[in-house]
Design an enzyme around this catalytic site. Sequence first.
Site, short mmCIF file in Angstrom:
data_model
loop_
_atom_site.label_atom_id
_atom_site.label_comp_id
_atom_site.label_asym_id
_atom_site.label_seq_id
_atom_site.Cartn_x
_atom_site.Cartn_y
_atom_site.Cartn_z
N ARG A 252 84.48 -110.40 -129.46
CA ARG A 252 85.53 -109.40 -129.24
C ARG A 252 84.94 -108.02 -129.49
O ARG A 252 84.16 -107.83 -130.44
CB ARG A 252 86.72 -109.61 -130.18
CG ARG A 252 87.66 -110.73 -129.77
CD ARG A 252 88.43 -110.42 -128.49
NE ARG A 252 89.34 -111.49 -128.11
CZ ARG A 252 89.04 -112.50 -127.28
NH1 ARG A 252 87.83 -112.57 -126.74
NH2 ARG A 252 89.94 -113.41 -126.98
N ASP A 276 79.59 -108.52 -123.59
CA ASP A 276 80.55 -109.07 -122.63
C ASP A 276 81.95 -108.58 -122.96
O ASP A 276 82.89 -108.85 -122.22
CB ASP A 276 80.51 -110.61 -122.66
CG ASP A 276 81.41 -111.22 -121.60
OD1 ASP A 276 81.22 -110.87 -120.41
OD2 ASP A 276 82.31 -112.02 -121.94
N GLU A 281 88.08 -102.17 -123.81
CA GLU A 281 87.94 -102.82 -122.50
C GLU A 281 89.25 -102.93 -121.73
O GLU A 281 89.25 -103.05 -120.50
CB GLU A 281 87.33 -104.22 -122.65
CG GLU A 281 88.27 -105.23 -123.30
CD GLU A 281 87.66 -106.64 -123.39
OE1 GLU A 281 86.49 -106.75 -123.79
OE2 GLU A 281 88.37 -107.60 -123.04
N HIS A 313 83.78 -109.18 -119.62
CA HIS A 313 84.52 -110.30 -120.24
C HIS A 313 84.55 -111.51 -119.30
O HIS A 313 85.62 -112.04 -118.98
CB HIS A 313 85.94 -109.85 -120.62
CG HIS A 313 86.49 -110.62 -121.79
ND1 HIS A 313 87.19 -110.03 -122.81
CD2 HIS A 313 86.43 -111.94 -122.10
CE1 HIS A 313 87.56 -110.95 -123.68
NE2 HIS A 313 87.09 -112.12 -123.27
#
Length: 348
Positions: A252, A276, A281, A313
């Site tokens: 996260r 990622d 985000e 993600h």
Amino acid sequence: MITSADLHLSENNGSQASVGLPMKVAVFSAKKYDQDGFTQWADPSLQFSYFDSRLNALNVKLAQGCHAICAFVNDDLSADVLQQMSAMGIEMVALRCAGFNNVDLDTAKALGIRIARVPAYSPEAVAEHTVAMMLTLNRKLHKAFNRVRDDNFAIDGLLGFNMHGKTVGLIGTGRIGLATARILKGFGCKLLCYDVEPTDELADSYVSLNELYAQSDIISLHCPLNPATKHLINSDSLAKMRDGVMLINTSRGGLVNTKTVIQGLKSRKIGYLGLDVYEQEADIFFENLSEQVIDDDVFKRLLTFPNVLITSHQAFFTKEALAQISTITSENLMAFAGGNATGNELVK
Ligand code: NAD
């Protein structure tokens, strides 16, 4: 898989009121692949309404008339949203993800809203993406791909290192951390692990967080985001790491203080960064913004570094994981509909 036929036959053996079937579900942050997954894998007695917008306090009203909301990683399930849901008579949330840092669990409990998630749709999907990021950064495959397409066959600047014999620090050794450990063992890496709840399979690998920071060539984050782990990667922890460390975060975004990491890249403390996930985000990921101006200067600065690799993600995004997400979310909703326990509840 629980089917509607099973539901009609079974007694209501849970303590919750059942809503019966057909059950209407508002799906937020819905992409075509979510719709395809539910069409293929969900029980046909569930009636889905798809909304491509992220759930928030302004648009929760779209769910009026539904029995449940189905939400994803960047949907807002804070107190305000949950209170509005409750006022509309919606008492169920099916998260189609594992993480739940976006849910105010205390408020959900106080309002009697049941929350279930998909705890382990495919740890291997995320672990494999994690290792893909390590290899891409190390062997500079993203650069090599572009060079060769440009008829540039020079290899200077693409020098990598052997993974074999390198020390990898894993913070969090639950499902995904363990799957990552198993892959890296096959590479001949030395593992150093840290977890508040160690697992037997990696018993020989646990060290203190400080030792992990000091000894690791590569550090990969696999713990949840909560008050104890927020900005785990900060100026103090960075100072304890090896110069040129590779840092990977597929967990996260909030685990990493992004501004500090940018300083770490500028000072060369961080030699490679693979993300990622990103703290902000929600305003960027999962959308095609190629024709728009991106206002987030911190994010855009990250993209200027040659040794930074960002994916939006997508670590979970495999066919197998999507099938699992759709199937388990459907099972959670069917259990909700019948007033039964799913085993995947965060709030019962
Ligand atoms: P998990 O619950 O199986 O494992 C998490 C581990 O972290 C547990 O062993 C737990 O004890 C440990 N932990 C908790 N607090 C800690 C702390 N303070 N320090 C160190 N370890 C701590 O979860 P998982 O399925 O392995 O998922 C890990 C994380 O990956 C999730 O929380 C989620 O945020 C993220 N995730 C990302 C994607 C993606 O697509 N990028 C997909 C799924 C999950």
